[in-house]
Design a protein around this motif. Structure first.
Motif, mmCIF file in Angstrom:
data_model
loop_
_atom_site.group_PDB
_atom_site.id
_atom_site.type_symbol
_atom_site.label_atom_id
_atom_site.label_comp_id
_atom_site.label_asym_id
_atom_site.label_seq_id
_atom_site.Cartn_x
_atom_site.Cartn_y
_atom_site.Cartn_z
ATOM 1 N N VAL A 64 0.850 -1.195 0.000
ATOM 2 C CA VAL A 64 0.000 0.000 0.000
ATOM 3 C C VAL A 64 0.880 1.237 0.000
ATOM 4 O O VAL A 64 1.839 1.329 0.770
ATOM 5 C CB VAL A 64 -0.930 0.023 1.234
ATOM 6 N N MET A 65 0.551 2.187 -0.876
ATOM 7 C CA MET A 65 1.305 3.436 -0.922
ATOM 8 C C MET A 65 0.373 4.627 -0.769
ATOM 9 O O MET A 65 -0.828 4.529 -1.027
ATOM 10 C CB MET A 65 2.099 3.549 -2.224
ATOM 11 N N SER A 66 0.935 5.743 -0.361
ATOM 12 C CA SER A 66 0.184 6.985 -0.217
ATOM 13 C C SER A 66 0.452 7.868 -1.437
ATOM 14 O O SER A 66 1.579 8.314 -1.648
ATOM 15 C CB SER A 66 0.627 7.725 1.050
ATOM 16 N N ILE A 67 -0.599 8.113 -2.223
ATOM 17 C CA ILE A 67 -0.438 9.013 -3.370
ATOM 18 C C ILE A 67 -0.136 10.427 -2.871
ATOM 19 O O ILE A 67 0.633 11.154 -3.475
ATOM 20 C CB ILE A 67 -1.698 9.002 -4.269
ATOM 21 N N ARG A 68 -0.729 10.795 -1.725
ATOM 22 C CA ARG A 68 -0.482 12.135 -1.161
ATOM 23 C C ARG A 68 1.010 12.367 -0.942
ATOM 24 O O ARG A 68 1.567 13.361 -1.370
ATOM 25 C CB ARG A 68 -1.179 12.292 0.199
ATOM 26 N N THR A 69 1.653 11.449 -0.242
ATOM 27 C CA THR A 69 3.079 11.579 0.048
ATOM 28 C C THR A 69 3.885 11.538 -1.238
ATOM 29 O O THR A 69 4.829 12.294 -1.425
ATOM 30 C CB THR A 69 3.535 10.464 1.012
ATOM 31 N N LYS A 70 3.507 10.658 -2.157
ATOM 32 C CA LYS A 70 4.201 10.513 -3.436
ATOM 33 C C LYS A 70 4.177 11.813 -4.236
ATOM 34 O O LYS A 70 5.137 12.167 -4.907
ATOM 35 C CB LYS A 70 3.532 9.377 -4.218
ATOM 36 N N MET A 71 3.051 12.545 -4.145
ATOM 37 C CA MET A 71 2.906 13.789 -4.902
ATOM 38 C C MET A 71 3.414 15.006 -4.123
ATOM 39 O O MET A 71 3.283 16.125 -4.589
ATOM 40 C CB MET A 71 1.436 13.997 -5.303
ATOM 41 N N GLY A 72 3.977 14.791 -2.952
ATOM 42 C CA GLY A 72 4.537 15.896 -2.189
ATOM 43 C C GLY A 72 3.504 16.697 -1.418
ATOM 44 O O GLY A 72 3.763 17.828 -1.018
ATOM 45 N N LEU A 73 2.327 16.113 -1.168
ATOM 46 C CA LEU A 73 1.300 16.782 -0.371
ATOM 47 C C LEU A 73 1.501 16.441 1.103
ATOM 48 O O LEU A 73 2.353 15.629 1.451
ATOM 49 C CB LEU A 73 -0.091 16.341 -0.831
ATOM 50 N N GLU A 74 0.678 17.057 1.966
ATOM 51 C CA GLU A 74 0.781 16.775 3.403
ATOM 52 C C GLU A 74 0.411 15.319 3.675
ATOM 53 O O GLU A 74 -0.190 14.654 2.848
ATOM 54 C CB GLU A 74 -0.113 17.732 4.209
ATOM 55 N N ASP A 75 0.776 14.827 4.871
ATOM 56 C CA ASP A 75 0.527 13.427 5.227
ATOM 57 C C ASP A 75 -0.957 13.094 5.199
ATOM 58 O O ASP A 75 -1.813 13.958 5.355
ATOM 59 C CB ASP A 75 1.072 13.132 6.626
ATOM 60 N N ASP A 76 -1.229 11.792 5.051
ATOM 61 C CA ASP A 76 -2.607 11.310 5.054
ATOM 62 C C ASP A 76 -3.251 11.544 6.415
ATOM 63 O O ASP A 76 -2.616 11.375 7.451
ATOM 64 C CB ASP A 76 -2.638 9.801 4.763
ATOM 65 N N VAL A 77 -4.532 11.935 6.387
ATOM 66 C CA VAL A 77 -5.350 12.019 7.585
ATOM 67 C C VAL A 77 -6.502 11.055 7.350
ATOM 68 O O VAL A 77 -7.312 11.259 6.451
ATOM 69 C CB VAL A 77 -5.883 13.457 7.810
ATOM 70 N N PHE A 78 -6.542 9.988 8.126
ATOM 71 C CA PHE A 78 -7.540 8.954 7.889
ATOM 72 C C PHE A 78 -8.869 9.324 8.527
ATOM 73 O O PHE A 78 -8.923 9.723 9.685
ATOM 74 C CB PHE A 78 -7.049 7.605 8.412
ATOM 75 N N THR A 79 -9.943 9.194 7.757
ATOM 76 C CA THR A 79 -11.306 9.457 8.226
ATOM 77 C C THR A 79 -12.161 8.242 7.882
ATOM 78 O O THR A 79 -11.676 7.274 7.292
ATOM 79 C CB THR A 79 -11.897 10.708 7.535
ATOM 80 N N ASN A 80 -13.452 8.316 8.195
ATOM 81 C CA ASN A 80 -14.362 7.232 7.821
ATOM 82 C C ASN A 80 -14.508 7.109 6.313
ATOM 83 O O ASN A 80 -14.904 6.063 5.799
ATOM 84 C CB ASN A 80 -15.746 7.452 8.450
ATOM 85 N N ALA A 81 -14.212 8.185 5.574
ATOM 86 C CA ALA A 81 -14.332 8.168 4.117
ATOM 87 C C ALA A 81 -13.064 7.648 3.439
ATOM 88 O O ALA A 81 -13.084 7.347 2.249
ATOM 89 C CB ALA A 81 -14.652 9.572 3.605
ATOM 90 N N SER A 82 -11.952 7.541 4.174
ATOM 91 C CA SER A 82 -10.687 7.075 3.572
ATOM 92 C C SER A 82 -10.836 5.647 3.059
ATOM 93 O O SER A 82 -11.476 4.811 3.700
ATOM 94 C CB SER A 82 -9.551 7.119 4.593
ATOM 95 N N ARG A 83 -10.245 5.388 1.903
ATOM 96 C CA ARG A 83 -10.320 4.061 1.301
ATOM 97 C C ARG A 83 -8.972 3.660 0.728
ATOM 98 O O ARG A 83 -8.125 4.503 0.436
ATOM 99 C CB ARG A 83 -11.338 4.026 0.149
ATOM 100 N N ILE A 84 -8.792 2.367 0.551
ATOM 101 C CA ILE A 84 -7.635 1.831 -0.167
ATOM 102 C C ILE A 84 -8.175 1.278 -1.479
ATOM 103 O O ILE A 84 -9.049 0.398 -1.473
ATOM 104 C CB ILE A 84 -6.923 0.722 0.627
ATOM 105 N N ILE A 85 -7.681 1.810 -2.589
ATOM 106 C CA ILE A 85 -8.097 1.312 -3.895
ATOM 107 C C ILE A 85 -7.062 0.275 -4.326
ATOM 108 O O ILE A 85 -5.866 0.578 -4.397
ATOM 109 C CB ILE A 85 -8.204 2.454 -4.920
ATOM 110 N N ILE A 86 -7.523 -0.937 -4.574
ATOM 111 C CA ILE A 86 -6.636 -2.018 -5.007
ATOM 112 C C ILE A 86 -6.576 -1.975 -6.528
ATOM 113 O O ILE A 86 -7.591 -2.113 -7.208
ATOM 114 C CB ILE A 86 -7.146 -3.399 -4.527
ATOM 115 N N LEU A 87 -5.367 -1.759 -7.041
ATOM 116 C CA LEU A 87 -5.147 -1.676 -8.475
ATOM 117 C C LEU A 87 -4.429 -2.936 -8.939
ATOM 118 O O LEU A 87 -3.585 -3.471 -8.218
ATOM 119 C CB LEU A 87 -4.298 -0.443 -8.807
ATOM 120 N N LYS A 88 -4.763 -3.384 -10.123
ATOM 121 C CA LYS A 88 -4.090 -4.565 -10.699
ATOM 122 C C LYS A 88 -3.399 -4.137 -11.978
ATOM 123 O O LYS A 88 -4.019 -3.584 -12.870
ATOM 124 C CB LYS A 88 -5.100 -5.658 -11.043
#
Length: 155
Positions: A64-88
């Motif tokens: 699992v990776m954080s697109i936010r961190t990868k793009m140089g944005l602030e760290d992830d803040v997890f909420t009830n709406a946060s999801r992990i999208i599984i890509l193949k």
């Protein structure tokens, strides 16, 4: 008859619209295998900062990776709406990306999308965008999943 040919030529693609920070991004639905709620992510020592760790998804270990961190944005803040999208992807197999919220699925034709220009291509996040979609009055940055993965391999 000519009108029918134009309709066939106008390729329509479905995108899952996600929120990352205050921006909306589209992920081509052909890459999406699954969308799961946030769960415990097991850290991996000495991994890149954007690599958050691994999860167990029905017996399969998925990085699992954080697109936010990868793009140089602030760290992830997890909420009830946060999801992990599984890509193949064929070469890399399955991996997950963390998004703040999954909003909707939209279908965009070639007349509703434009290729991303080279404006600002030196800053991090523009290199991950391969186009802009117009959905009504909203603009959606279309993510280039392969660019995100390829850079991950090189980092």
């Amino acid at each position: 008859m000519a009108e029918q040919l134009e309709v066939i030529e106008n390729e329509r693609t479905q995108y899952i619209v996600v929120k990352i920070g205050n921006e909306q991004y589209g992920i081509n639905i052909s890459y999406v295998d699954n969308i799961v709620r946030m769960q415990k992510i097991t850290r991996v020592p000495k991994a890149q900062s954007y690599f958050k760790g691994i999860i167990n998804l029905r017996g399969e270990v998925v990085p699992v990776m954080s697109i936010r961190t990868k793009m140089g944005l602030e760290d992830d803040v997890f909420t009830n709406a946060s999801r992990i999208i599984i890509l193949k992807l064929e070469q890399q197999g399955a991996f997950g990306v963390i998004v703040d919220e999954v909003k909707e699925v939209v279908t965009l034709g070639s007349e509703e999308t434009e290729k991303a220009g080279t404006v600002g291509a030196k800053s991090g996040k523009e290199s991950f965008i391969n186009g802009i979609g117009k959905n009504g009055e909203e603009l959606i940055s279309l993510l280039d999943i392969n660019a995100i993965i390829d850079e991950k391999e090189n980092a």
